[in-house]
Design an enzyme around this catalytic site. Structure first.
Site, PDB file in Angstrom:
ATOM      1  N   SER A 118       0.855  -1.169   0.000  1.00 24.96           N
ATOM      2  CA  SER A 118       0.000   0.000   0.000  1.00 24.96           C
ATOM      3  C   SER A 118       0.899   1.229   0.000  1.00 24.96           C
ATOM      4  O   SER A 118       2.111   1.121   0.147  1.00 24.96           O
ATOM      5  CB  SER A 118      -0.911  -0.002   1.235  1.00 24.96           C
ATOM      6  OG  SER A 118      -1.601  -1.232   1.348  1.00 24.96           O
ATOM      7  N   HIS A 123       1.349  15.746  -1.538  1.00 19.11           N
ATOM      8  CA  HIS A 123       1.917  16.747  -2.440  1.00 19.11           C
ATOM      9  C   HIS A 123       1.334  18.103  -2.042  1.00 19.11           C
ATOM     10  O   HIS A 123       0.147  18.201  -1.713  1.00 19.11           O
ATOM     11  CB  HIS A 123       1.573  16.448  -3.902  1.00 19.11           C
ATOM     12  CG  HIS A 123       1.968  15.076  -4.350  1.00 19.11           C
ATOM     13  ND1 HIS A 123       3.266  14.726  -4.639  1.00 19.11           N
ATOM     14  CD2 HIS A 123       1.232  13.960  -4.545  1.00 19.11           C
ATOM     15  CE1 HIS A 123       3.316  13.463  -4.997  1.00 19.11           C
ATOM     16  NE2 HIS A 123       2.094  12.970  -4.947  1.00 19.11           N
ATOM     17  N   CYS A 146      -4.363  -2.040   0.919  1.00 20.11           N
ATOM     18  CA  CYS A 146      -4.940  -3.338   0.574  1.00 20.11           C
ATOM     19  C   CYS A 146      -5.014  -4.178   1.840  1.00 20.11           C
ATOM     20  O   CYS A 146      -4.297  -3.936   2.802  1.00 20.11           O
ATOM     21  CB  CYS A 146      -4.093  -4.055  -0.472  1.00 20.11           C
ATOM     22  SG  CYS A 146      -4.032  -3.227  -2.066  1.00 20.11           S
TER      23      CYS A 146
END
Length: 271
Positions: A118, A123, A146
């Protein structure tokens, strides 16, 4: 909700569901001059540099019970930063030494992969209006997992980690897993709204809108601060340095900017 052993579903193999949380925060500031704008961006760059963002994402990994595999981070010139964290549900078993031998690799039927990889990313995006004195800072955080890891448990911490005027939060579950009888499961937990994962003290501060598509397991929540204090949107000085007319004009500009972000459309700028 705690489940009894009788209520739990036994899966056939690995839980293949992918759960993705996107958390977008916006900070709005009035910067009348170029010097004020540059000072604001310098402050933002210091507050949310790659090192601090790395600490935030590392705490997110800890909260959701993930094991950090790798971290990549970067500060950008002139502004902005990015951090990517690769995580898994648990420590990775060491790769057998024979995997490094100079020999042909195994055939597809013999390949064993760890499927619970995962990632967590952030950002940042500072920007400004070309002629109206408005500067904004946006941080986008994505937590994609996941297996049984749930990114929603990190939402409370993320809200407290950023000083935000507007938040846009998306949660989506993709794929399916199976029980031992082959029956497909497209979701493995109950959810009616992202708001249920936001603490009450935060709910009191924000107006909120939900747009959910339950049959597709897509959940969307927008949040905007209820209370407006002009002093919180001026950088380097307070509103008592402004005339009443200036205060009113700046207030209208900031509120319009926030409404456009919140509702996702351009509005009439006849102020």
């Amino acid at each position: 909700m705690d489940m009894t052993p009788e209520q739990r579903v036994t899966l056939h193999g690995f839980n293949n569901l992918t759960k993705s949380l996107s958390f977008n925060m916006y900070d709005v500031c009035y910067t009348k001059t170029r010097e004020e704008r540059e000072a604001y961006f310098e402050y933002i760059d210091e507050q949310y540099n790659a090192d601090r963002l790395t600490k935030i994402l590392s705490h997110v990994a800890e909260i959701i019970g993930a094991h950090v595999l790798n971290i990549a981070k970067q500060d950008y010139i002139p502004q902005g930063a990015s951090v990517t964290v690769l995580v898994s549900e648990g420590p990775v078993v060491e790769v057998p030494e024979e995997s490094y031998d100079e020999s042909p690799g195994p055939l597809p039927d013999n390949v064993v992969l760890q499927l619970d990889k995962s990632h967590i990313t952030v950002h940042t995006y500072p920007e400004f209006h070309p002629d109206e004195g408005i500067s904004t800072f946006r941080a986008d955080i994505d937590v994609s997992t996941c297996g049984e890891i749930s990114p929603l448990k990190a939402l409370n911490y993320l809200i407290h980690s950023f000083d935000t005027d507007i938040m846009t939060i998306d949660y989506k579950i993709r794929g399916f897993t199976r029980d031992i009888h082959g029956h497909k499961l497209f979701i493995d937990h109950e959810i009616s709204s992202i708001q249920n994962y936001i603490p009450d003290e935060a709910k009191e501060l924000f107006d909120m809108i939900d747009v959910n598509v339950y049959q597709e397991n897509i959940f969307h929540t927008k949040c905007k601060l209820k209370q407006f204090d002009l002093d919180n949107y001026l950088f380097g000085y307070t509103k008592d340095k402004l005339s009443e007319a200036e205060q009113q004009e700046i207030t209208e500009r900031i509120n319009l900017e926030m409404d456009e972000i919140y509702y996702g459309k351009n509005m009439d700028r006849s102020y």
